[in-house]
Enzyme design. Structure first.
Site, PDB file in Angstrom:
ATOM      1  N   SER A  21       0.840  -1.200   0.000  1.00 17.78           N
ATOM      2  CA  SER A  21       0.000   0.000   0.000  1.00 17.78           C
ATOM      3  C   SER A  21       0.872   1.245   0.000  1.00 17.78           C
ATOM      4  O   SER A  21       2.088   1.182   0.173  1.00 17.78           O
ATOM      5  CB  SER A  21      -0.924   0.007   1.223  1.00 17.78           C
ATOM      6  OG  SER A  21      -0.186   0.297   2.397  1.00 17.78           O
ATOM      7  N   SER A  24       0.778   3.730   2.213  1.00  8.52           N
ATOM      8  CA  SER A  24       0.726   4.422   3.504  1.00  8.52           C
ATOM      9  C   SER A  24       2.070   4.976   3.952  1.00  8.52           C
ATOM     10  O   SER A  24       2.115   5.836   4.821  1.00  8.52           O
ATOM     11  CB  SER A  24       0.176   3.485   4.582  1.00  8.52           C
ATOM     12  OG  SER A  24       1.097   2.451   4.864  1.00  8.52           O
ATOM     13  N   LYS A  45       5.154   0.840   9.594  1.00 10.49           N
ATOM     14  CA  LYS A  45       4.909   2.246   9.916  1.00 10.49           C
ATOM     15  C   LYS A  45       6.180   2.817  10.552  1.00 10.49           C
ATOM     16  O   LYS A  45       7.138   2.105  10.842  1.00 10.49           O
ATOM     17  CB  LYS A  45       3.739   2.400  10.899  1.00 10.49           C
ATOM     18  CG  LYS A  45       2.437   1.762  10.468  1.00 10.49           C
ATOM     19  CD  LYS A  45       1.822   2.414   9.254  1.00 10.49           C
ATOM     20  CE  LYS A  45       0.547   1.711   8.824  1.00 10.49           C
ATOM     21  NZ  LYS A  45       0.027   2.228   7.536  1.00 10.49           N
TER      22      LYS A  45
END
Length: 267
Positions: A87, A89, A144
């Protein structure tokens, strides 16, 4: 499907077959060959000896694959594991289709499958790009940036991140980047790490009131701040869910030909 579990089972099965042959089956074949040779006056030719000592195919495959599987298991469990970015992100730091390497040793050695830490080496630091098992669905890996460490106070309001009451420094690099229309490209500094982020000035985004990161947990955010499912929405990452630190992109593949021109370190 848990690939680590499959790998552990494959190593156990091939190792057991190989050990069984080494301890019991191979000596039995040699005794049988010796008995046959003792019953002949001329002995057996080389081809007959080879046929008598030939390993059954399960043993042959187990002996061939066991060392390879064992090496892969050790490398993947304790040193380096590859992942693919699914993705956007973590844009602009990581793009969809990037293949990354994750240092499994950086945050301590963990057993495969159970994920219990058996040796403490280091801890995540503010600014690290961390891979972890999603708290509400541990079979899914997330990536992250570590924003808050245990004991930190974190707040996010009006596009500004605050850690321990201090605004995290950032500056605008481009108000109209061609790679992300409608976004602003900024440089942010978390601890000793400078990295780039995207922000959409027209998107109010979520607001995180001042919270304290519990012991044994981490607060994480994606670099694509307005397009990231992170701790602002589902909470903290427990220490036992930590997988490792992403440190390099070694290939990019978005459906065409694989590209090695974007090999780089991750900051």
């Amino acid at each position: 499907m848990d690939f680590s579990l499959l790998l552990v089972v494959a190593v156990a099965v091939t190792g057991l077959i190989w050990l069984l042959d080494l301890v019991w089956l191979r000596p039995a074949r040699r005794q049988k060959l010796a008995a046959v040779e003792a019953g002949t006056t001329e002995g057996l030719d080389e081809s007959a000896r080879e046929r008598a000592m030939k390993e059954p195919w399960p043993i042959d495959y187990a002996r061939s694959f066991f060392p390879v599987l064992l090496v892969v298991l050790l490398l993947r469990s304790f040193l380096v594991e590859p992942f693919q970015i699914p993705s956007g992100s973590m844009r602009p730091t990581l793009e969809v289709g990037d293949f990354i390497l994750v240092n499994k040793f950086a945050y301590g050695l963990r057993l495969p499958v159970t994920h219990n830490r058996i040796l403490e080496v280091g801890e995540p630091e503010r600014g690290d790009v961390m891979v972890f098992r999603f708290p509400t669905e541990p079979s899914v890996n997330f990536i992250k940036r570590v924003v808050g460490l245990p004991g930190d106070t974190v707040r996010y309001e009006d596009k500004q991140l605050y850690v321990n009451g201090e605004p995290v420094p950032k500056r605008v690099l481009d108000e109209a980047p061609s790679t992300a229309p409608g976004e602003w490209l900024l440089e942010e500094r978390l601890g000793e790490v400078s990295h780039r982020i995207y922000n959409n000035p027209r998107d109010p985004g979520p607001r995180v009131r001042e919270i304290v990161v519990p012991d044994g947990h981490y607060f994480t955010m994606g670099d694509n701040r307005d397009h990231s499912n992170d701790s602002r929405y589902w909470g903290f990452v427990p220490e036992e869910n930590v997988v490792g630190q992403a440190f390099a992109v070694w290939m990019h593949w978005d459906g065409g030909l694989p590209s090695f021109t974007q090999v780089r370190r991750i900051h």
